[in-house]
Design a protein around this motif. Structure first.
Motif, mmCIF file in Angstrom:
data_model
loop_
_atom_site.group_PDB
_atom_site.id
_atom_site.type_symbol
_atom_site.label_atom_id
_atom_site.label_comp_id
_atom_site.label_asym_id
_atom_site.label_seq_id
_atom_site.Cartn_x
_atom_site.Cartn_y
_atom_site.Cartn_z
ATOM 1 N N HIS A 100 -5.556 -6.361 -10.548
ATOM 2 C CA HIS A 100 -4.361 -6.890 -9.788
ATOM 3 C C HIS A 100 -3.031 -6.016 -10.245
ATOM 4 N N HIS A 101 -3.434 -5.020 -11.281
ATOM 5 C CA HIS A 101 -2.373 -4.135 -11.507
ATOM 6 C C HIS A 101 -2.461 -3.050 -10.600
ATOM 7 N N LEU A 102 -3.335 -2.732 -10.325
ATOM 8 C CA LEU A 102 -3.957 -1.760 -9.490
ATOM 9 C C LEU A 102 -3.591 -1.995 -7.918
ATOM 10 N N ALA A 103 -3.943 -3.171 -7.674
ATOM 11 C CA ALA A 103 -3.401 -3.993 -6.284
ATOM 12 C C ALA A 103 -1.942 -3.618 -6.131
ATOM 13 N N GLY A 104 -1.068 -3.953 -7.198
ATOM 14 C CA GLY A 104 0.324 -3.814 -7.007
ATOM 15 C C GLY A 104 0.616 -2.521 -6.636
ATOM 16 N N LEU A 105 0.047 -1.418 -7.233
ATOM 17 C CA LEU A 105 0.314 0.131 -7.231
ATOM 18 C C LEU A 105 -0.009 0.265 -5.672
ATOM 19 N N GLN A 106 -1.188 -0.185 -5.234
ATOM 20 C CA GLN A 106 -1.705 0.078 -3.643
ATOM 21 C C GLN A 106 -0.604 -0.805 -2.788
ATOM 22 N N ALA A 107 -0.067 -1.870 -3.043
ATOM 23 C CA ALA A 107 0.627 -2.412 -2.402
ATOM 24 C C ALA A 107 1.960 -1.948 -1.937
ATOM 25 N N ALA A 108 2.607 -1.240 -3.087
ATOM 26 C CA ALA A 108 3.808 -0.583 -3.189
ATOM 27 C C ALA A 108 3.362 0.785 -2.236
ATOM 28 N N SER A 112 5.614 1.089 1.480
ATOM 29 C CA SER A 112 6.578 2.144 1.651
ATOM 30 C C SER A 112 6.007 3.005 2.694
ATOM 31 N N THR A 113 4.729 2.824 3.262
ATOM 32 C CA THR A 113 4.301 3.546 4.617
ATOM 33 C C THR A 113 4.047 2.670 5.778
ATOM 34 N N ASP A 114 4.626 1.428 5.497
ATOM 35 C CA ASP A 114 4.289 0.553 6.759
ATOM 36 C C ASP A 114 3.117 -0.029 7.072
ATOM 37 N N LEU A 116 1.526 -2.427 6.800
ATOM 38 C CA LEU A 116 1.418 -3.877 6.849
ATOM 39 C C LEU A 116 0.190 -4.808 6.755
ATOM 40 N N GLY A 117 -0.523 -4.236 7.799
ATOM 41 C CA GLY A 117 -1.807 -5.039 7.987
ATOM 42 C C GLY A 117 -2.579 -4.911 7.119
ATOM 43 N N ASP A 118 -2.756 -3.537 6.346
ATOM 44 C CA ASP A 118 -3.610 -3.411 5.381
ATOM 45 C C ASP A 118 -3.214 -4.277 4.033
ATOM 46 N N LEU A 119 -1.717 -4.083 3.802
ATOM 47 C CA LEU A 119 -1.299 -4.800 2.920
ATOM 48 C C LEU A 119 -1.734 -6.384 2.897
ATOM 49 N N THR A 120 -1.534 -7.020 3.921
ATOM 50 C CA THR A 120 -1.726 -8.301 4.357
ATOM 51 C C THR A 120 -3.159 -8.770 3.882
ATOM 52 N N LEU A 121 -4.090 -7.971 4.396
ATOM 53 C CA LEU A 121 -5.481 -8.188 3.964
ATOM 54 C C LEU A 121 -5.806 -8.147 2.471
ATOM 55 N N LEU A 122 -5.307 -7.150 2.005
ATOM 56 C CA LEU A 122 -5.411 -7.148 0.343
ATOM 57 C C LEU A 122 -4.877 -8.439 -0.115
ATOM 58 N N LEU A 123 -3.656 -8.807 0.120
ATOM 59 C CA LEU A 123 -3.083 -10.093 -0.332
ATOM 60 C C LEU A 123 -3.827 -11.132 -0.310
ATOM 61 N N GLN A 124 -4.401 -11.378 1.244
ATOM 62 C CA GLN A 124 -5.023 -12.366 1.331
ATOM 63 C C GLN A 124 -6.262 -12.480 0.459
ATOM 64 N N THR A 125 -7.053 -11.399 0.216
ATOM 65 C CA THR A 125 -8.145 -11.289 -0.666
ATOM 66 C C THR A 125 -7.715 -11.416 -1.925
ATOM 67 N N LEU A 126 -6.669 -11.125 -2.453
ATOM 68 C CA LEU A 126 -6.212 -11.581 -4.161
ATOM 69 C C LEU A 126 -5.921 -13.045 -3.990
ATOM 70 N N ASN A 127 -5.489 -13.482 -3.000
ATOM 71 C CA ASN A 127 -5.028 -15.013 -2.935
ATOM 72 C C ASN A 127 -6.152 -15.835 -2.656
ATOM 73 N N GLY A 128 -7.088 -15.365 -2.178
ATOM 74 C CA GLY A 128 -8.368 -16.160 -1.838
ATOM 75 C C GLY A 128 -8.440 -16.865 -0.363
ATOM 76 N N LEU A 288 11.236 1.652 -2.369
ATOM 77 C CA LEU A 288 10.355 0.966 -1.505
ATOM 78 C C LEU A 288 11.267 0.922 -0.024
ATOM 79 N N LEU A 289 12.543 1.217 0.022
ATOM 80 C CA LEU A 289 13.313 0.830 0.940
ATOM 81 C C LEU A 289 13.715 1.956 2.065
ATOM 82 N N PRO A 290 13.728 1.945 3.452
ATOM 83 C CA PRO A 290 13.799 2.861 4.269
ATOM 84 C C PRO A 290 15.253 3.412 4.207
ATOM 85 N N GLN A 291 15.287 4.682 4.405
ATOM 86 C CA GLN A 291 16.870 5.425 4.347
ATOM 87 C C GLN A 291 17.532 4.880 5.830
#
Length: 581
Positions: A100-108, A112-114, A116-128, A288-291
């Motif tokens: 989960h710690h590693l997943a947090g780094l991957q999510a960050a 930051s690189t937008d 969002l689809g990959d991030l959603t799939l990762l969180l779905q897997t982590l949340n079951g 993690l915020l856009p300029q």
């Protein structure tokens, strides 16, 4: 490595992990000490040492991975690797906290690189969960609950729960900003409230409050918007974005004094050299915020752009003396290092340099400083001499029918128009008429840029619109006509007023000046017909103008506007309808 036995050497795996654990914990403690020291040379040195040590640990682990690797490495991409790792965690539950710690780094990284689809799939897997879209990402982040660390786990600078809180605030901020830009105000409001309620450092909270103020202002709640802006400006942290938004809000409320005060404070804020930022040890919301880009409500522009906004608002609101002061300050700022030979560049954020000169000249004339206005105009013409036609009065080639006509930007004509107005103020009608004639000569020879030649720069477009060109021609004709009237030459004035009505039918001032001239020349039938048309027009519903003019041209047009039109029409009703002797 300070140890005699490096991680990459042939030692038992348990021994390698012990060495890694010992070195890792030492570096983490060192970094935490540095984090508490503030801005100091010792902090910077400790931070640099910790960074280099952690980088060395990573390189040693990569060497170890290479030595222990059996068979070819699977090239399945990042998503495939995560699927494999998540499957392995079901067989080895003790890996779950680190995973989960590693997943947090991957999510960050993905946030930051937008991705969002990959991030959603990762969180779905982590949340079951098995379904959902990127629109549910905020819900997935709120649902994600990383397992707590064990007491004997290796030390870390930032745990998974802390990463999750940072990600939640950063995504709510980004979503709120995007919804605000596209105009989806209710969703923007909801996301921004979520960001404000989370782990929100003070600088980020200032931006969130500013966006909430913008959102509420656009939703028609100025008083609530003002509360958020006041909160954003509290605490001694002066930022540009809430001050600019405050000026917009006060302008909407009609509080001109407060609007200009906000802009003055913004100028002061942008004039201060920013202090050095404290280096980040952790993944924080700000990273993690856009300029802010020009489309963002948080973009407050450059110092020169804000100075121009302040000067122009002073001119528009009748604070002429202040406008002159701000325009002269602005010109001094912009001309520092300006090349003697000037070619107008594209300028997406406001008017181009020649238009700023013209606005400054208009402000000086408005303030009764005609001689200074002439100096400004002469300076502009001298800096743009390469753009002027060599024989502006002869136009021999044009009169012979040659297709090649000198290209002279319309703002050059506007410069002569303002010079003419300055001479009017100085009481020299002959010189004024000469300048107005020169302006008209250039305007009627001006050929707009062909579409085939590519899009014109914004600098050119400020005066190249059809409406602006019509109004500029009308202003020059009316101005010259008024000087003919002052010289007692009504016949010449009549020609200019007739032509101004033809070239710019939408300019009502020209018709009223024409009406007065026809009356003085005792052309009763023509005056009566024109009066009837003007009377009929006043009874029609007035349409709001869908176009805007350059500020210097609006100012010039205000000088040649006849007095109260209703009174003028009523006077003509009485005089023109009286029976002849």
């Amino acid at each position: 490595m300070s140890h005699q036995t490096p991680l990459g050497s042939s030692v038992p795996q348990a021994s390698c992990l012990d060495l890694w654990r010992e070195k890792n914990d030492q570096l983490v403690r060192q970094a935490k000490v540095a984090q508490d020291l503030g801005l100091s040379p010792r902090r910077q040195q400790l931070a640099q040492d910790a960074l280099e040590g952690l980088r060395g640990l990573l390189q040693s682990l990569q060497v170890l991975e290479t030595q222990k690797q059996v068979g070819p490495r699977l090239e399945c991409g990042l998503r495939g690797l995560w699927n494999s790792v998540l499957h392995a965690s079901s067989l080895l539950p003790e890996l779950l906290p680190a995973l989960h710690h590693l997943a947090g780094l991957q999510a960050a990284l993905w946030l930051s690189t937008d991705h969002l689809g990959d991030l959603t799939l990762l969180l779905q897997t982590l949340n079951g969960s098995q379904n959902g879209s990127s629109e549910d990402l905020l819900l997935h982040l709120k649902t994600w609950s990383p397992p707590a660390k064990e007491s004997d786990d290796p030390l870390t600078l930032q745990d998974a729960q802390g990463l999750r809180d940072v990600l939640l605030t950063a995504f709510a901020y980004r979503q709120g900003l995007q919804e605000l830009i596209v105009g989806n105000l209710p969703r923007a409001l909801s996301s921004l409230h979520e960001a404000a309620s989370g782990l929100c450092p003070r600088p980020v909270l200032v931006q969130v409050y500013t966006m909430l103020g913008t959102c509420l202002r656009k939703m028609g709640n100025p008083q609530r918007a003002l509360l958020y802006l006041i909160a954003a400006l509290k605490g001694g942290l002066i930022c540009g974005s809430p001050l600019l938004e405050a000026s917009r809000l006060y302008q909407q409320l009609g509080n001109t004094a407060a609007e200009l005060e906000s802009l003055e404070l913004l100028v002061e804020a942008l004039s201060v050299t920013p202090s050095s930022e404290v280096p980040h040890f952790l993944i924080e919301v700000e990273l993690l915020l856009p300029q802010p880009d020009p489309a963002s409500p948080l973009h407050c522009g450059t110092l020169s752009q804000v100075k121009h906004l302040l000067a122009s608002r002073c001119l528009q609101t009748g604070r002429t003396e202040d406008a002159v002061e701000h325009y002269l300050d602005l010109l001094a700022l912009l001309l520092d290092g300006w090349e003697p030979k000037f070619s107008p560049p594209p300028c997406p954020q406001g008017p181009c340099m020649p238009e700023i000169f013209l606005e400054a000249a208009a402000a000086l004339i408005q303030a009764g400083q005609a001689q200074d206005a002439l100096t400004i105009c002469e300076e502009l013409l001298s800096r743009t001499s390469s753009l002027l036609p060599k024989t502006p009065w002869l136009w021999k080639d044009a009169r012979k029918g040659t297709k090649e006509s000198p290209h002279c930007p319309p703002w050059v004509s506007a410069t002569y128009l303002l010079q003419g107005q300055a001479w009017v103020q100085l009481g020299d009608p002959k010189q004024a008429i000469s300048e107005f004639s020169r302006c008209l000569e250039l305007l009627f020879r001006y050929i707009p840029k062909d579409k085939e030649q590519g899009p014109a720069s914004n600098c050119e477009q400020g005066c190249m619109s059809a409406v602006a060109l019509q109004q500029l021609r009308a202003a020059a004709l009316i101005s010259r006509g008024l000087e003919w009237v002052a010289s007692g030459q009504d016949t010449k004035a009549l020609q200019d007023f007739l032509l101004s009505v033809q070239v710019c039918p939408g300019n009502g001032d020209a018709s009223f000046h024409l009406l007065q001239t026809l009356r003085r020349l005792d052309r009763r039938d023509e005056a009566t017909a024109l009066w009837r048309r003007l009377e009929a027009q006043t009874k029609l519903p007035q349409e709001n103008a869908t176009w805007s003019l350059p500020l210097y041209l609006e100012t010039c047009l205000s000088w040649i506007c006849p007095p109260d039109r209703e009174t003028l029409l009523e006077d003509f009703r009485t005089s023109l309808l009286e029976p002849c002797d």
